[in-house]
Write an enzyme that holds these catalytic residues in place. Sequence first.
Site, PDB file in Angstrom:
ATOM      1  N   LYS A 271       0.842  -1.200   0.000  1.00 30.41           N
ATOM      2  CA  LYS A 271       0.000   0.000   0.000  1.00 30.41           C
ATOM      3  C   LYS A 271       0.875   1.247   0.000  1.00 30.41           C
ATOM      4  O   LYS A 271       2.027   1.196   0.444  1.00 30.41           O
ATOM      5  CB  LYS A 271      -0.867   0.018   1.267  1.00 30.41           C
ATOM      6  N   ARG A 345     -10.494 -11.533   2.020  1.00 28.80           N
ATOM      7  CA  ARG A 345     -11.368 -12.581   1.482  1.00 28.80           C
ATOM      8  C   ARG A 345     -10.661 -13.935   1.512  1.00 28.80           C
ATOM      9  O   ARG A 345     -11.312 -14.964   1.597  1.00 28.80           O
ATOM     10  CB  ARG A 345     -11.824 -12.187   0.068  1.00 28.80           C
TER      11      ARG A 345
HETATM   12  N1  BES Z   1      -8.252  -3.731   4.497  1.00 29.13           N
HETATM   13  C1  BES Z   1      -8.359  -3.336   3.142  1.00 29.13           C
HETATM   14  C2  BES Z   1      -9.649  -2.571   2.864  1.00 29.13           C
HETATM   15  C3  BES Z   1      -9.696  -1.139   3.332  1.00 29.13           C
HETATM   16  C4  BES Z   1      -8.864  -0.191   2.762  1.00 29.13           C
HETATM   17  C5  BES Z   1     -10.593  -0.752   4.291  1.00 29.13           C
HETATM   18  C6  BES Z   1      -8.943   1.122   3.184  1.00 29.13           C
HETATM   19  C7  BES Z   1     -10.684   0.560   4.716  1.00 29.13           C
HETATM   20  C8  BES Z   1      -9.831   1.499   4.153  1.00 29.13           C
HETATM   21  C9  BES Z   1      -8.376  -4.569   2.238  1.00 29.13           C
HETATM   22  O1  BES Z   1      -7.582  -5.622   2.640  1.00 29.13           O
HETATM   23  C10 BES Z   1      -7.900  -4.148   0.905  1.00 29.13           C
HETATM   24  O2  BES Z   1      -6.759  -3.799   0.781  1.00 29.13           O
HETATM   25  N2  BES Z   1      -8.790  -4.199  -0.070  1.00 29.13           N
HETATM   26  C11 BES Z   1      -8.497  -3.833  -1.404  1.00 29.13           C
HETATM   27  C12 BES Z   1      -9.142  -4.840  -2.313  1.00 29.13           C
HETATM   28  C13 BES Z   1      -8.732  -4.725  -3.740  1.00 29.13           C
HETATM   29  C14 BES Z   1      -7.245  -4.881  -3.893  1.00 29.13           C
HETATM   30  C15 BES Z   1      -9.480  -5.760  -4.547  1.00 29.13           C
HETATM   31  C16 BES Z   1      -9.042  -2.432  -1.648  1.00 29.13           C
HETATM   32  O3  BES Z   1     -10.124  -2.113  -1.145  1.00 29.13           O
HETATM   33  O4  BES Z   1      -8.377  -1.663  -2.328  1.00 29.13           O
HETATM   34 MN    MN Z   2      -5.573  -5.441   1.921  1.00 30.31          MN
END
Ligand code: BES
Ligand code: MN
Length: 489
Positions: A271, A345
């Site tokens: 990230k 997931r």
């Molecule tokens: N934990 C994150 C989701 C999230 C991000 C919640 C920011 C609240 C604030 C999750 O693991 C994630 O990174 N999801 C990705 C999924 C995508 C790569 C398909 C997302 O939401 O970008």
């Molecule tokens: Mn994630």
Amino acid sequence: MLNKVNLQVADAQFKEEGVALFLCKECPKFLDRKIFSDEAMFMLDGYLAKEEEFYKPGKMGILTYREGEGVKQMLVLGCGEGKECSPRNFRNGAANAIRKLKELKVQGVKVMAPIIAKPDKGHYLEALAQGFFLGAYTFDKYQEKKDEVADINVAFVTKVEDAAEVLVKAEKLEAGVCLARDLINEPGNVVYPEVLAECAKKIAQDGNLEIEILDEKKLQEKNMLSILAVGQGSAHKPRMIVLKYNGAGQEPYTAYVGKGITFDSGGISIKPTEGMGEMKDDMSGAADVLAAIRVVADLKLKVNLMAVLACAENMPGGNAQRPGDIVRAANGKTIEVITTDAEGRMVLADAVWYACRLGAKRVVDIATLTGAAIIALGNDVAAIIANDDALAQDIVKAGKLVGESYWQLPSFKEYKELIKSQVADLKNSGGRAAGTITGGLFIGEFIDKGVQWAHLDIGGTASVTKAGDCKSYGGTAFGVATLVKLAEL
Ligand code: BES
Ligand code: MN
Ligand code: ZN
């Protein structure tokens, strides 16, 4: 930490330094003027005459007056008008009131509201009591300067039936909510999967719950390679934690399944720096289900409930999983890893499968699954994806009763096309389009046929950056109250 808040029904001995008065637009004419001193009544009449909008939710009047020997404070909290005057407004008003009372260093407060003078308005008294606990919560264990007020004693002037019981029940719920908030607010260097397991063990011992902790070895044995893949880049290995509460004999179990990513760096699909630290809250779902089962047990509800916490840390490293990897989950389905940042997931795939193996007939999973949930619904509403509309609507209803909002998104078959892989059975990302829906549907692929299932995406509601109403800075523990209420419905 939670300031100690003591709630009681007001009696003649109670000595207050302040009064919190909750009013909706129609309330003033129902005020029992006899319970106020002349000084207090004089100030209040003046305030109500001057402030036309005294009843607006969020409005707080602070009146200072002399009474006998001392100086007292009265807070007047607006609770809305007509139909809008819901328990939610009273809960928020109470939370804002106790924050102000702490600031004013008032330690004994009498609570009055015409509505709790009616015997059948227990749900308003309950909401007020909940708000007092929630507003008192702060997470300051790592700060030298802590809140100075130790105890706050709150006495309700009420004729609600079984008022004392209502207060005890509210305390049990909010003790759970504050436990979850503590776990969420702890950083990733303090709370990792093993630590959550230890915490769950202690809760199980105290509450007489059955517990099973699957470490790496046991996860291997059960072929839970999907959760293992997520955790393989971290020095802190995954844990699957199961707690069981038996309150209804041979009845089938409901499972609450929580995403427990104790820190989500994104893994190899790392990230951006900005905001990454907020991902210590990525175990909110796990904290929520742990708190919920503790409260359900504490309230001795007549249900059978299990909580499954799918815990791992998502880190890059020499042994981390890579984009392009193909992983076989415990149910035999293969997953193409498009991005290692879609890890929630993957841990939940094995967790909901395991809940089904343990005999759950109804599964509710809760997860900070997608940032897309913020885009779809903002920071006040959580998304539901379900294979059963009745269950989804029960969750919406439970949420309404406790002041948490949910909105069901469609789960049309067409969306499943987006997570089909060319090289495996599924891929872990369907791209940006309908991101919250495809995330949910992915998890649904690991639910047994005939099992009712709903997925709650709390990606937008799990944390806040500003305290206000019932929320404190950081983790909200959004979902705990809903899950407890759902068990009660
Ligand atoms: N934990 C994150 C989701 C999230 C991000 C919640 C920011 C609240 C604030 C999750 O693991 C994630 O990174 N999801 C990705 C999924 C995508 C790569 C398909 C997302 O939401 O970008
Ligand atoms: Mn994630
Ligand atoms: Zn995550």
